[in-house]
Design an enzyme around this catalytic site. Structure first.
Site, mmCIF file in Angstrom:
data_model
loop_
_atom_site.group_PDB
_atom_site.id
_atom_site.type_symbol
_atom_site.label_atom_id
_atom_site.label_comp_id
_atom_site.label_asym_id
_atom_site.label_seq_id
_atom_site.Cartn_x
_atom_site.Cartn_y
_atom_site.Cartn_z
ATOM 1 C CE1 TYR A 18 -4.122 2.136 0.625
ATOM 2 C CE2 TYR A 18 -2.522 3.317 2.317
ATOM 3 C CZ TYR A 18 -3.812 3.245 1.581
ATOM 4 O OH TYR A 18 -4.504 4.401 1.762
ATOM 5 C CD GLU B 109 7.922 1.641 -0.617
ATOM 6 O OE1 GLU B 109 7.849 2.790 -1.429
ATOM 7 O OE2 GLU B 109 8.990 1.562 -0.001
ATOM 8 C CB VAL C 19 -13.069 4.961 13.728
ATOM 9 C CG1 VAL C 19 -14.498 5.613 13.871
ATOM 10 C CG2 VAL C 19 -12.089 6.042 13.913
ATOM 11 C CG ASN D 197 -11.681 -3.229 13.975
ATOM 12 O OD1 ASN D 197 -12.576 -3.420 13.183
ATOM 13 N ND2 ASN D 197 -10.558 -3.638 14.168
HETATM 14 P P1 NAD Z 1 -12.622 1.901 0.296
HETATM 15 O O1 NAD Z 1 -12.078 0.444 0.207
HETATM 16 O O2 NAD Z 1 -14.005 2.102 0.954
HETATM 17 O O3 NAD Z 1 -12.865 2.051 -1.243
HETATM 18 C C1 NAD Z 1 -12.027 1.730 -2.307
HETATM 19 C C2 NAD Z 1 -12.936 1.435 -3.334
HETATM 20 O O4 NAD Z 1 -12.183 1.074 -4.486
HETATM 21 C C3 NAD Z 1 -13.767 0.291 -3.233
HETATM 22 O O5 NAD Z 1 -15.110 0.771 -3.654
HETATM 23 C C4 NAD Z 1 -13.367 -1.012 -3.796
HETATM 24 O O6 NAD Z 1 -14.090 -1.848 -4.422
HETATM 25 C C5 NAD Z 1 -12.605 -0.159 -5.368
HETATM 26 N N1 NAD Z 1 -11.599 -0.940 -5.803
HETATM 27 C C6 NAD Z 1 -10.374 -1.402 -5.103
HETATM 28 N N2 NAD Z 1 -9.594 -1.898 -5.986
HETATM 29 C C7 NAD Z 1 -10.017 -1.645 -7.407
HETATM 30 C C8 NAD Z 1 -9.818 -2.095 -8.580
HETATM 31 N N3 NAD Z 1 -8.813 -2.720 -8.906
HETATM 32 N N4 NAD Z 1 -10.633 -1.511 -9.597
HETATM 33 C C9 NAD Z 1 -11.720 -0.987 -9.215
HETATM 34 N N5 NAD Z 1 -12.065 -0.553 -8.101
HETATM 35 C C10 NAD Z 1 -11.476 -1.036 -7.115
HETATM 36 O O7 NAD Z 1 -11.475 2.753 0.782
HETATM 37 P P2 NAD Z 1 -11.817 4.489 1.259
HETATM 38 O O8 NAD Z 1 -11.395 4.821 2.548
HETATM 39 O O9 NAD Z 1 -12.918 4.979 0.400
HETATM 40 O O10 NAD Z 1 -10.612 4.944 0.372
HETATM 41 C C11 NAD Z 1 -10.593 5.698 -1.060
HETATM 42 C C12 NAD Z 1 -9.157 5.977 -1.264
HETATM 43 O O11 NAD Z 1 -8.799 7.056 -0.371
HETATM 44 C C13 NAD Z 1 -8.107 4.829 -1.394
HETATM 45 O O12 NAD Z 1 -7.561 5.300 -2.654
HETATM 46 C C14 NAD Z 1 -7.483 5.117 -0.206
HETATM 47 O O13 NAD Z 1 -5.979 4.636 -0.595
HETATM 48 C C15 NAD Z 1 -7.471 6.445 0.010
HETATM 49 N N6 NAD Z 1 -7.218 7.137 1.556
HETATM 50 C C16 NAD Z 1 -8.087 6.538 2.502
HETATM 51 C C17 NAD Z 1 -7.944 7.015 3.786
HETATM 52 C C18 NAD Z 1 -9.080 6.810 4.979
HETATM 53 O O14 NAD Z 1 -8.758 6.978 5.784
HETATM 54 N N7 NAD Z 1 -10.176 6.432 4.600
HETATM 55 C C19 NAD Z 1 -6.710 7.401 4.195
HETATM 56 C C20 NAD Z 1 -5.782 7.510 3.330
HETATM 57 C C21 NAD Z 1 -6.192 7.450 1.579
HETATM 58 N N1 UDP Z 2 -5.891 -0.566 15.999
HETATM 59 C C1 UDP Z 2 -6.203 -0.669 17.155
HETATM 60 N N2 UDP Z 2 -7.229 -1.659 17.326
HETATM 61 C C2 UDP Z 2 -7.933 -2.060 16.284
HETATM 62 C C3 UDP Z 2 -7.570 -1.509 15.034
HETATM 63 C C4 UDP Z 2 -6.723 -0.634 14.817
HETATM 64 O O1 UDP Z 2 -5.695 -0.493 18.224
HETATM 65 O O2 UDP Z 2 -9.071 -2.652 16.067
HETATM 66 C C5 UDP Z 2 -4.757 0.505 15.674
HETATM 67 C C6 UDP Z 2 -3.840 0.387 14.821
HETATM 68 O O3 UDP Z 2 -2.752 -0.702 15.569
HETATM 69 C C7 UDP Z 2 -3.114 1.632 14.350
HETATM 70 C C8 UDP Z 2 -4.299 2.499 14.444
HETATM 71 O O4 UDP Z 2 -5.203 1.891 15.387
HETATM 72 O O5 UDP Z 2 -2.241 2.011 15.490
HETATM 73 C C9 UDP Z 2 -4.951 2.563 13.340
HETATM 74 O O6 UDP Z 2 -5.332 1.782 12.638
HETATM 75 P P1 UDP Z 2 -6.022 1.674 11.064
HETATM 76 O O7 UDP Z 2 -6.121 0.373 10.610
HETATM 77 O O8 UDP Z 2 -7.202 2.269 11.404
HETATM 78 O O9 UDP Z 2 -5.467 2.719 10.180
HETATM 79 P P2 UDP Z 2 -3.806 2.811 9.942
HETATM 80 O O10 UDP Z 2 -2.885 2.082 10.714
HETATM 81 O O11 UDP Z 2 -3.513 2.618 8.561
HETATM 82 O O12 UDP Z 2 -3.600 4.479 10.090
#
Ligand code: NAD
Ligand code: UDP
Ligand code: UDP
Length: 308
Positions: free
Chosen positions: A139, A141, A182, A184
């Site tokens: 993810y 990289e 969140v 979870n």
């Molecule tokens: P999500 O998993 O809910 O949504 C991702 C969507 O992409 C899903 O609908 C999935 O079915 C689709 N998808 C995955 N691989 C695919 C493929 N090969 N072809 C077509 N569709 C595909 O995640 P999200 O939280 O909505 O995140 C959306 C974007 O924002 C992602 O790129 C994620 O890396 C980025 N992002 C999210 C967060 C966050 O906290 N939610 C943080 C940092 C970055």
């Molecule tokens: N985490 C936790 N309990 C859970 C799920 C996640 O303590 O049930 C922790 C996890 O180890 C990390 C933080 O919460 O330190 C955020 O995790 P998340 O998977 O939401 O996102 P990311 O690590 O990608 O920021």
């Protein structure tokens, strides 16, 4: 929009459809769900195409919001090779499309490009501390090469790009089995189960409410600034504090237990949002307590008014 059936994509679709735009949603439903976009399926301005973006596709569009990629560690580590393909081949295909039709291209990148940061808070100039061979690398990289591709298409092919680095975002429509912290904690508290804090819970994250983030997306897409721009909420909490906040909101008697910390789990994370403030006049408006309340309400509805 790629990934439009997912958590953030579906909120962005709501926003764009409400503003009267025509939207084509590409999704393979890996972590997305038709339920998230149900309300637009019969709208003549909306088109849903079941498509995996690792395959090429030809369309005519003016703007591309590229969000497709599983975002939760549980899901992106389930099939890490596929995660890399989505970030590399998927982003390449969408940039090829942008180049062909001269569309503006928006990349949803992530604070994960900073890895386990040794600079705090993280500004866009910080180059990160990522383990290239760890469990999160597919993810982290993957997103780093997606940014590289975007900037190379910008320099080499004059594609008009915008790059946002998203920090942890939460809100309604997160999957119940999403695995992120969140969702979870909320699901566990609603089910009367112990809240699982990984490690001692002293690691920190900064949580942005979905509507704030989407406002930042729209502002960046329609600005002249290429990016990258951090969008996130600078309020920083330990994971233990988050567990206590969710427990106190839903079920003060719920137990908090500790489980092993996953490998390469970043110690601290907080965005420096100076760029977003000065260039986009953007800053978050929804405090954690308010955003959590709205998110809990949504989970309660979806989980059929779970007890407590
Ligand atoms: P999500 O998993 O809910 O949504 C991702 C969507 O992409 C899903 O609908 C999935 O079915 C689709 N998808 C995955 N691989 C695919 C493929 N090969 N072809 C077509 N569709 C595909 O995640 P999200 O939280 O909505 O995140 C959306 C974007 O924002 C992602 O790129 C994620 O890396 C980025 N992002 C999210 C967060 C966050 O906290 N939610 C943080 C940092 C970055
Ligand atoms: N985490 C936790 N309990 C859970 C799920 C996640 O303590 O049930 C922790 C996890 O180890 C990390 C933080 O919460 O330190 C955020 O995790 P998340 O998977 O939401 O996102 P990311 O690590 O990608 O920021
Ligand atoms: N591509 C696509 N839709 C388009 C244009 C291109 O899916 O409308 C794909 C194309 O198949 C290629 C990638 O995007 O795999 C990169 O395209 P580009 O034109 O930059 O490179 P080339 O096709 O010359 O390798």
């Amino acid at each position: 929009m790629t990934g439009g059936a997912g958590f953030l994509g579906s909120h962005l679709i709501d926003r764009l459809m409400t503003a009267g735009h025509e939207v084509i949603c590409l999704d393979n439903f890996y972590t997305g769900n038709k339920r998230n976009i149900q309300q637009w399926l019969d709208n003549h301005n909306f088109e849903l195409i079941r498509h995996d973006i690792t395959e090429p596709i030809r369309l005519e569009v003016d703007q591309i919001y590229h969000l497709a990629c599983p975002a939760s560690p549980v899901h992106y580590q389930y099939n890490p090779v596929k995660t890399v393909k989505t970030n590399v081949m998927g982003t390449l295909n969408m940039l090829g499309l942008a180049k062909r039709v001269k569309a503006r291209f928006f990349l949803a990148s992530t604070s994960e490009v900073y890895g386990d940061p040794d600079v705090h808070p993280q500004s866009e100039e910080y180059r990160g501390n990522v383990n290239p061979i760890g469990l999160r690398a597919c993810y982290d990289e993957g997103k780093r090469i997606a940014e590289t591709l975007a900037f190379d298409y910008y320099r080499q092919n004059k594609v008009d790009i915008r790059v946002v680095r998203i920090f942890n975002t939460y809100g309604p429509r997160m999957l119940e089995n999403d695995g992120r912290v969140v969702s979870n904690f909320i699901v566990q508290a609603l089910q009367g189960k112990p809240l699982t804090v990984y490690g001692d819970g002293s690691q920190t994250r900064s949580f942005c409410y979905a509507s704030d983030l989407i406002e930042g997306f729209i502002r960046l897409m329609n600005s002249d600034y290429v990016g990258p721009v951090n969008i996130g909420n600078p309020g920083e909490y330990t994971i233990l504090q988050l567990a206590e906040a969710v427990r106190d909101m839903i079920n003060p008697n719920a137990e908090i237990i500790h489980e092993p910390l996953p490998s390469d789990d970043p110690r601290r994370r907080r965005p420096d949002i100076t760029k977003a403030k000065t260039l986009l006049d953007w800053e978050p408006t929804v405090p954690l307590a308010e955003g959590l309340k709205l998110t809990v309400e949504d989970f309660r509805k979806r989980m059929g008014n779970a007890p407590i």
